[in-house]
Design an enzyme around this catalytic site. Structure first.
Site, mmCIF file in Angstrom:
data_model
loop_
_atom_site.group_PDB
_atom_site.id
_atom_site.type_symbol
_atom_site.label_atom_id
_atom_site.label_comp_id
_atom_site.label_asym_id
_atom_site.label_seq_id
_atom_site.Cartn_x
_atom_site.Cartn_y
_atom_site.Cartn_z
ATOM 1 N N ARG A 178 -89.415 -39.021 -1.871
ATOM 2 C CA ARG A 178 -90.807 -38.616 -2.099
ATOM 3 C C ARG A 178 -90.908 -37.344 -2.914
ATOM 4 N NH1 ARG A 178 -92.999 -41.577 2.643
ATOM 5 N NH2 ARG A 178 -95.247 -41.415 2.685
ATOM 6 N N ARG A 205 -102.465 -45.806 13.406
ATOM 7 C CA ARG A 205 -101.647 -44.598 13.306
ATOM 8 C C ARG A 205 -102.526 -43.353 13.305
ATOM 9 N NH1 ARG A 205 -97.423 -45.475 8.434
ATOM 10 N NH2 ARG A 205 -98.116 -43.344 8.023
HETATM 11 P P1 ADP Z 1 -97.213 -44.033 4.173
HETATM 12 O O1 ADP Z 1 -97.838 -45.170 4.889
HETATM 13 O O2 ADP Z 1 -98.115 -42.905 3.870
HETATM 14 O O3 ADP Z 1 -96.409 -44.436 3.002
HETATM 15 P P2 ADP Z 1 -94.922 -43.232 5.819
HETATM 16 O O4 ADP Z 1 -94.878 -44.016 7.058
HETATM 17 O O5 ADP Z 1 -93.946 -43.532 4.751
HETATM 18 O O6 ADP Z 1 -96.382 -43.286 5.294
HETATM 19 O O7 ADP Z 1 -94.805 -41.678 6.173
HETATM 20 C C1 ADP Z 1 -95.590 -41.068 7.159
HETATM 21 C C2 ADP Z 1 -95.332 -39.557 7.149
HETATM 22 O O8 ADP Z 1 -93.945 -39.303 7.424
HETATM 23 C C3 ADP Z 1 -95.609 -38.882 5.824
HETATM 24 O O9 ADP Z 1 -96.967 -38.509 5.663
HETATM 25 C C4 ADP Z 1 -94.695 -37.651 5.925
HETATM 26 O O10 ADP Z 1 -95.263 -36.661 6.779
HETATM 27 C C5 ADP Z 1 -93.479 -38.228 6.632
HETATM 28 N N1 ADP Z 1 -92.464 -38.746 5.691
HETATM 29 C C6 ADP Z 1 -92.050 -40.033 5.570
HETATM 30 N N2 ADP Z 1 -91.119 -40.149 4.608
HETATM 31 C C7 ADP Z 1 -90.947 -38.907 4.093
HETATM 32 C C8 ADP Z 1 -90.140 -38.367 3.045
HETATM 33 N N3 ADP Z 1 -89.310 -39.139 2.324
HETATM 34 N N4 ADP Z 1 -90.242 -37.030 2.805
HETATM 35 C C9 ADP Z 1 -91.043 -36.244 3.512
HETATM 36 N N5 ADP Z 1 -91.840 -36.676 4.487
HETATM 37 C C10 ADP Z 1 -91.798 -38.002 4.794
#
Ligand code: ADP
Ligand code: ADP
Ligand code: ZN
Length: 217
Positions: free
Chosen positions: A90, A162
């Site tokens: 990310r 969520r």
């Molecule tokens: P989305 O449905 O927004 O794609 P995710 O389930 O991938 O959500 O991620 C939920 C949360 O977990 C993010 O908002 C962040 O806080 C954290 N997160 C997930 N993956 C990462 C990453 N690669 N780097 C930093 N934070 C992450």
């Protein structure tokens, strides 16, 4: 067929939904940092306690933490036929770390599929998203409803919303995406690893766009 694939796109682009189908068809192992972090929060591990406040606000968990959990997981997956990364990397820092981890472990470099969806569509998708508490399957109240209201088709578990899928947090997650994650598009384009697909249209339509890319490489 590329062995290691990254799904890149804003929150709500459909990464999790497509990852499930792609991994099934191509035998890839899905690696979702969001799922791993939520699991740690649920169990109350030190990692989960560190990550929770960032996740609740829709901010990114710090790079060193996320890179650390991916490094551990990749060691476990050394013999997998391929890995499908969903929600990682990310940041450019995470992408660089992934490149070197794959090289160190002598695994294939990634191919990246960017899914494009407009912000206005994202809000409706995420506020209507429901997830199975038991198996993590994804639904949408309007666009992908379960057969029985509130119940997972796959495992019968309860569907929940969520905590970070409320409009205010979604807006912040979108801002964070545009600031910190979208630079990855240029990073991967320059490396010749980027493919772009439209993420609008039905789930089946989007899948066939991705499928035609994956089956041709
Ligand atoms: P989305 O449905 O927004 O794609 P995710 O389930 O991938 O959500 O991620 C939920 C949360 O977990 C993010 O908002 C962040 O806080 C954290 N997160 C997930 N993956 C990462 C990453 N690669 N780097 C930093 N934070 C992450
Ligand atoms: P991400 O993992 O990128 O955050 P999800 O796969 O969880 O995204 O999808 C977000 C929400 O949008 C879910 O409720 C999902 O059912 C729904 N969704 C996914 N793909 C589509 C699509 N092509 N059209 C409409 N809704 C979709
Ligand atoms: Zn389920």
């Amino acid at each position: 067929m590329a062995k290691n694939v990254v799904l890149l796109g804003p929150p709500g682009a459909g990464k999790g939904t497509q990852a499930e189908r792609i991994s099934k068809k191509y035998g890839l192992v899905q690696l979702s940092t969001g799922d791993m972090l939520r699991e740690a929060v649920k169990k109350g591990t030190p990692l989960g306690m560190q990550a929770k406040s960032y996740m609740d606000k829709g901010e990114l968990v710090p790079d060193d933490v996320v890179i650390g959990i991916v490094r551990e997981k990749l060691k476990e997956l050394k013999n997998a036929p391929g890995v499908l990364f969903d929600g990682f990397p990310r940041t450019v820092e995470q992408a660089k770390a992934l490149d070197s981890m794959l090289e160190e472990e002598e695994l294939s470099p990634v191919m990246v599929i960017q899914m494009e969806v407009d912000d206005s569509e994202i809000i409706e998708r995420l506020t209507g998203r429901r997830v199975c508490e038991k198996c993590g399957a994804n639904y949408h109240v309007k666009f992908n409803p379960p057969q029985k209201n509130g119940t997972c088709d796959a495992c019968g578990g309860p569907l929940v919303q969520r905590a970070d899928d409320n409009e205010e947090t979604v807006r912040n997650r979108l801002k964070v995406y545009h600031q910190s994650t979208s630079p990855l598009v240029g990073y991967y384009r320059e490396a010749g690893k980027l493919r772009v697909v439209g993420g609008s249209g039905s789930i089946d339509e989007v899948f066939s766009r991705i499928d035609s890319i994956l089956s041709s490489v």
